[in-house]
Design an enzyme around this catalytic site. Structure first.
Site, PDB file in Angstrom:
ATOM      1  N   LYS A  13      -5.329 -28.631   0.550  1.00 43.51           N
ATOM      2  CA  LYS A  13      -3.923 -28.744  -0.046  1.00 43.51           C
ATOM      3  C   LYS A  13      -4.375 -29.267  -1.432  1.00 43.51           C
ATOM      4  CE  LYS A  13       0.731 -29.842   0.791  1.00 43.51           C
ATOM      5  NZ  LYS A  13       1.052 -28.451   0.317  1.00 43.51           N
ATOM      6  N   HIS A  70      -2.446 -34.308   4.673  1.00 45.70           N
ATOM      7  CA  HIS A  70      -2.745 -32.947   4.941  1.00 45.70           C
ATOM      8  C   HIS A  70      -4.306 -32.740   4.719  1.00 45.70           C
ATOM      9  CE1 HIS A  70       1.635 -32.613   3.838  1.00 45.70           C
ATOM     10  NE2 HIS A  70       1.388 -31.540   4.436  1.00 45.70           N
TER      11      HIS A  70
END
Length: 240
Positions: free
Chosen positions: A151, A147
């Site tokens: 995140k 990600h």
């Protein structure tokens, strides 16, 4: 034309919240009753009343709350939905054990859906992972998720949910996480046996797929009886 489903967007200033507001405006089956974010600079944005998180109890009536916030904001919106007898769709990750238990308890009073990932493709991947694990006893199972650098939680909620499906099939999943650049979301589930390997992969290239899935889930959850629901159950009821 059916009456649009009235939505409360909780976590409206985040990436998902902004996408939900933008995409909801393009649909005829939903309307946003209010948006909630940490702080408020402008009380009305694009015709939608905006409330600070501290003002949550004062939001107008709604049919379904869609929550993409942080664990610290989850408890108040769950309590609000229970107090008003309204449905909750949540994609907030990093929930604690007690918060998950509270979600289970709320399902006896209102319809609730918590999902780590609202992509239709991931819903299918989830089923494939469970089937593969059941068909490959004794194989190693590794889940690698990637990600964007912003995140916070790792492993991702989607990776953990995929791991739960693998465990239901009899596997013992292991996890690895990568945070790099602006990756929207990639999940690789790898089953490795002696001399062979199976890889199941989902790559998201556009955050809108998650917001669209959450909006579809909200329209289908509205009017459902109390209970804990899953995205796969709502999208593909014949599969479960």
């Amino acid at each position: 034309m059916p009456t649009p489903v009235r939505l409360l967007i909780h976590g409206a200033s985040g990436r998902m919240g902004r996408a939900l507001l933008r995409l909801a405006a393009q649909r005829d089956d939903v309307e946003v009753a209010a948006a909630v974010q940490r702080t408020v600079d402008q009380r009305v944005q694009d015709g939608i009343p905006v409330f600070a998180a501290s003002e949550l109890s004062g939001v107008p009536d709604f049919d379904v709350a869609i929550d993409f916030s942080l664990p610290g904001g989850f408890d108040p919106v769950l309590a609000l939905c229970q107090a008003r007898g309204r449905a909750l769709v949540s994609g907030t990750t990093g929930l604690s054990g007690p918060q998950r238990a509270a979600l289970d308890a709320a399902g006896t009073r209102i319809p609730v859906l918590w999902q780590a990932n609202f992509s239709v493709g991931v819903a299918v991947l989830d089923e494939l992972v469970e089937r593969a694990a059941a068909a490959l006893p004794g194989w190693d199972c590794d889940i690698v998720e990637s990600h964007h650098v912003h995140k916070r939680d790792a492993p991702s909620g989607t990776a953990l949910a995929l791991g739960e499906s693998a465990a239901r099939g009899g596997a013992r999943p292991r996890y690895a996480s990568l945070r790099a650049g602006d990756i929207v979301g990639e999940h690789l589930v790898q089953f490795t046996g002696t001399g062979e390997r199976i890889e199941l992969v989902h790559r998201a290239g556009d955050r809108d797929i998650f917001a669209q899935g959450a909006l579809v889930a909200a329209t289908r959850l509205a009017g459902c009886p109390p209970g804990r629901y899953g995205l796969r159950e709502l999208l593909f009821p014949a599969r479960d």
